[in-house]
Design a protein around this motif. Structure first.
Motif, PDB file in Angstrom:
ATOM      1  N   MET A 118      36.088 -31.258  29.973  1.00 47.91           N
ATOM      2  CA  MET A 118      35.282 -32.481  29.993  1.00 47.91           C
ATOM      3  C   MET A 118      34.213 -32.395  31.054  1.00 47.91           C
ATOM      4  O   MET A 118      34.296 -31.572  31.971  1.00 47.91           O
ATOM      5  CB  MET A 118      36.164 -33.701  30.261  1.00 47.91           C
ATOM      6  CG  MET A 118      36.662 -33.793  31.696  1.00 47.91           C
ATOM      7  SD  MET A 118      37.461 -35.347  32.085  1.00 47.91           S
ATOM      8  CE  MET A 118      38.974 -35.184  31.181  1.00 47.91           C
ATOM      9  N   HIS A 119      33.217 -33.243  30.914  1.00 44.83           N
ATOM     10  CA  HIS A 119      32.245 -33.531  31.963  1.00 44.83           C
ATOM     11  C   HIS A 119      32.633 -34.909  32.479  1.00 44.83           C
ATOM     12  O   HIS A 119      32.414 -35.905  31.797  1.00 44.83           O
ATOM     13  CB  HIS A 119      30.820 -33.552  31.420  1.00 44.83           C
ATOM     14  CG  HIS A 119      30.327 -32.218  30.994  1.00 44.83           C
ATOM     15  ND1 HIS A 119      29.100 -32.051  30.405  1.00 44.83           N
ATOM     16  CD2 HIS A 119      30.882 -30.984  31.060  1.00 44.83           C
ATOM     17  CE1 HIS A 119      28.924 -30.764  30.127  1.00 44.83           C
ATOM     18  NE2 HIS A 119      29.996 -30.102  30.505  1.00 44.83           N
ATOM     19  N   ALA A 120      33.230 -34.963  33.657  1.00 43.11           N
ATOM     20  CA  ALA A 120      33.722 -36.222  34.220  1.00 43.11           C
ATOM     21  C   ALA A 120      32.745 -36.750  35.257  1.00 43.11           C
ATOM     22  O   ALA A 120      32.228 -35.991  36.081  1.00 43.11           O
ATOM     23  CB  ALA A 120      35.087 -36.008  34.868  1.00 43.11           C
ATOM     24  N   GLU A 141      24.036 -33.323  37.368  1.00 46.06           N
ATOM     25  CA  GLU A 141      23.602 -34.613  36.854  1.00 46.06           C
ATOM     26  C   GLU A 141      23.540 -34.579  35.336  1.00 46.06           C
ATOM     27  O   GLU A 141      23.059 -33.617  34.735  1.00 46.06           O
ATOM     28  CB  GLU A 141      22.229 -34.962  37.421  1.00 46.06           C
ATOM     29  CG  GLU A 141      21.768 -36.357  37.056  1.00 46.06           C
ATOM     30  CD  GLU A 141      20.418 -36.686  37.646  1.00 46.06           C
ATOM     31  OE1 GLU A 141      19.491 -36.923  36.845  1.00 46.06           O
ATOM     32  OE2 GLU A 141      20.293 -36.676  38.881  1.00 46.06           O
ATOM     33  N   GLU A 142      24.033 -35.654  34.737  1.00 47.91           N
ATOM     34  CA  GLU A 142      23.972 -35.821  33.294  1.00 47.91           C
ATOM     35  C   GLU A 142      23.675 -37.298  33.045  1.00 47.91           C
ATOM     36  O   GLU A 142      24.394 -38.162  33.557  1.00 47.91           O
ATOM     37  CB  GLU A 142      25.316 -35.406  32.677  1.00 47.91           C
ATOM     38  CG  GLU A 142      25.307 -35.203  31.190  1.00 47.91           C
ATOM     39  CD  GLU A 142      26.578 -34.499  30.717  1.00 47.91           C
ATOM     40  OE1 GLU A 142      26.525 -33.277  30.498  1.00 47.91           O
ATOM     41  OE2 GLU A 142      27.607 -35.179  30.593  1.00 47.91           O
ATOM     42  N   ALA A 143      22.637 -37.581  32.317  1.00 46.29           N
ATOM     43  CA  ALA A 143      22.206 -38.966  32.034  1.00 46.29           C
ATOM     44  C   ALA A 143      21.992 -39.748  33.326  1.00 46.29           C
ATOM     45  O   ALA A 143      22.254 -40.945  33.390  1.00 46.29           O
ATOM     46  CB  ALA A 143      23.209 -39.668  31.127  1.00 46.29           C
ATOM     47  N   GLY A 144      21.541 -39.057  34.364  1.00 47.76           N
ATOM     48  CA  GLY A 144      21.262 -39.700  35.644  1.00 47.76           C
ATOM     49  C   GLY A 144      22.491 -40.028  36.470  1.00 47.76           C
ATOM     50  O   GLY A 144      22.401 -40.751  37.462  1.00 47.76           O
ATOM     51  N   ILE A 145      23.653 -39.488  36.086  1.00 46.61           N
ATOM     52  CA  ILE A 145      24.924 -39.776  36.765  1.00 46.61           C
ATOM     53  C   ILE A 145      25.562 -38.454  37.195  1.00 46.61           C
ATOM     54  O   ILE A 145      25.571 -37.486  36.434  1.00 46.61           O
ATOM     55  CB  ILE A 145      25.875 -40.550  35.811  1.00 46.61           C
ATOM     56  CG1 ILE A 145      25.223 -41.872  35.383  1.00 46.61           C
ATOM     57  CG2 ILE A 145      27.225 -40.805  36.474  1.00 46.61           C
ATOM     58  CD1 ILE A 145      25.946 -42.574  34.247  1.00 46.61           C
ATOM     59  N   ALA A 146      26.119 -38.432  38.409  1.00 45.92           N
ATOM     60  CA  ALA A 146      26.776 -37.220  38.931  1.00 45.92           C
ATOM     61  C   ALA A 146      28.067 -36.950  38.151  1.00 45.92           C
ATOM     62  O   ALA A 146      28.884 -37.849  37.943  1.00 45.92           O
ATOM     63  CB  ALA A 146      27.085 -37.390  40.412  1.00 45.92           C
ATOM     64  N   HIS A 147      28.229 -35.697  37.727  1.00 52.02           N
ATOM     65  CA  HIS A 147      29.384 -35.237  36.960  1.00 52.02           C
ATOM     66  C   HIS A 147      29.918 -33.934  37.535  1.00 52.02           C
ATOM     67  O   HIS A 147      29.212 -33.234  38.273  1.00 52.02           O
ATOM     68  CB  HIS A 147      28.994 -34.961  35.497  1.00 52.02           C
ATOM     69  CG  HIS A 147      28.808 -36.155  34.650  1.00 52.02           C
ATOM     70  ND1 HIS A 147      27.720 -36.987  34.760  1.00 52.02           N
ATOM     71  CD2 HIS A 147      29.563 -36.663  33.645  1.00 52.02           C
ATOM     72  CE1 HIS A 147      27.813 -37.949  33.851  1.00 52.02           C
ATOM     73  NE2 HIS A 147      28.926 -37.773  33.159  1.00 52.02           N
ATOM     74  N   VAL A 148      31.141 -33.581  37.124  1.00 52.99           N
ATOM     75  CA  VAL A 148      31.715 -32.258  37.331  1.00 52.99           C
ATOM     76  C   VAL A 148      32.413 -31.839  36.042  1.00 52.99           C
ATOM     77  O   VAL A 148      32.829 -32.693  35.252  1.00 52.99           O
ATOM     78  CB  VAL A 148      32.742 -32.214  38.499  1.00 52.99           C
ATOM     79  CG1 VAL A 148      32.049 -32.385  39.841  1.00 52.99           C
ATOM     80  CG2 VAL A 148      33.850 -33.231  38.303  1.00 52.99           C
ATOM     81  N   GLU A 149      32.513 -30.533  35.834  1.00 55.27           N
ATOM     82  CA  GLU A 149      33.310 -30.034  34.716  1.00 55.27           C
ATOM     83  C   GLU A 149      34.763 -29.995  35.159  1.00 55.27           C
ATOM     84  O   GLU A 149      35.058 -29.628  36.297  1.00 55.27           O
ATOM     85  CB  GLU A 149      32.854 -28.634  34.304  1.00 55.27           C
ATOM     86  CG  GLU A 149      31.492 -28.612  33.653  1.00 55.27           C
ATOM     87  CD  GLU A 149      31.047 -27.222  33.232  1.00 55.27           C
ATOM     88  OE1 GLU A 149      31.856 -26.264  33.311  1.00 55.27           O
ATOM     89  OE2 GLU A 149      29.877 -27.084  32.850  1.00 55.27           O
ATOM     90  N   MET A 150      35.649 -30.360  34.255  1.00 55.98           N
ATOM     91  CA  MET A 150      37.080 -30.335  34.531  1.00 55.98           C
ATOM     92  C   MET A 150      37.798 -29.763  33.308  1.00 55.98           C
ATOM     93  O   MET A 150      37.267 -29.796  32.200  1.00 55.98           O
ATOM     94  CB  MET A 150      37.609 -31.733  34.849  1.00 55.98           C
ATOM     95  CG  MET A 150      36.943 -32.385  36.039  1.00 55.98           C
ATOM     96  SD  MET A 150      37.677 -33.954  36.525  1.00 55.98           S
ATOM     97  CE  MET A 150      39.018 -33.356  37.572  1.00 55.98           C
TER      98      MET A 150
END
Length: 155
Positions: A118-120, A141-150
């Motif tokens: 996932m991109h959380a 960043e994805e859609a202007g929001i910080a994410h991480v791969e999990m």
């Protein structure tokens, strides 16, 4: 509050899930609607969490309302991608997200998937860690929001 998570099988159930996604991602978080509705819904399994409220004595109808949603998409090599997990603000902290994830993970295992990715959003990274997911990337960043791969092994 009692929550029932079901796989969305009907158009009405899928519409309930889309409504939750629009409320959380588009209205609350400011994600553009064309990014949220990414064209991958038809190739995904959808899960909707319904809150069971009090019965209405006058109509004898249940006050059943959608409060959470999730999506599972097979991405190859016995791997599934967890996407669009969302819980309405008023229902966060009540176990809705955990219930969605339990149902989604059980369905993934039944379908023979061995790993979930996932991109959380970083704001919920700890929630997924508590469910056994490991962070496998730096922040992006994805859609202007910080994410991480999990990811999580189901075996």
């Amino acid at each position: 509050m009692t929550v029932e998570v079901r796989r969305a099988e009907t158009d009405a159930e899928r519409a309930d899930g889309i409504a939750v996604r629009k409320t959380v991602f588009v209205e609350e978080q400011g994600v553009p609607e064309d990014l949220e509705l990414d064209g991958k819904d038809d190739e995904s399994l959808h899960f909707v969490a319904y809150a069971e409220g009090e019965s209405n004595e006058e109509t004898l109808a249940d006050d059943r309302r959608p409060v959470g949603v999730g999506r599972l998409r097979e991405v190859g090599d016995r791997t599934g991608k967890v996407e669009r997990i969302a819980v309405l603000k008023a229902n966060r902290g009540e176990g809705v997200g955990r219930a969605i994830m339990r149902t989604l993970e059980a369905t993934a295992a039944e379908r023979g998937l061995s790993k979930l990715v996932m991109h959380a959003q970083t704001s919920v990274e700890e929630f997924y860690r508590d469910l056994g997911y490991e962070t496998t990337s730096d922040e992006f960043e994805e859609a202007g929001i910080a994410h991480v791969e999990m990811e999580k092994s189901l075996e």
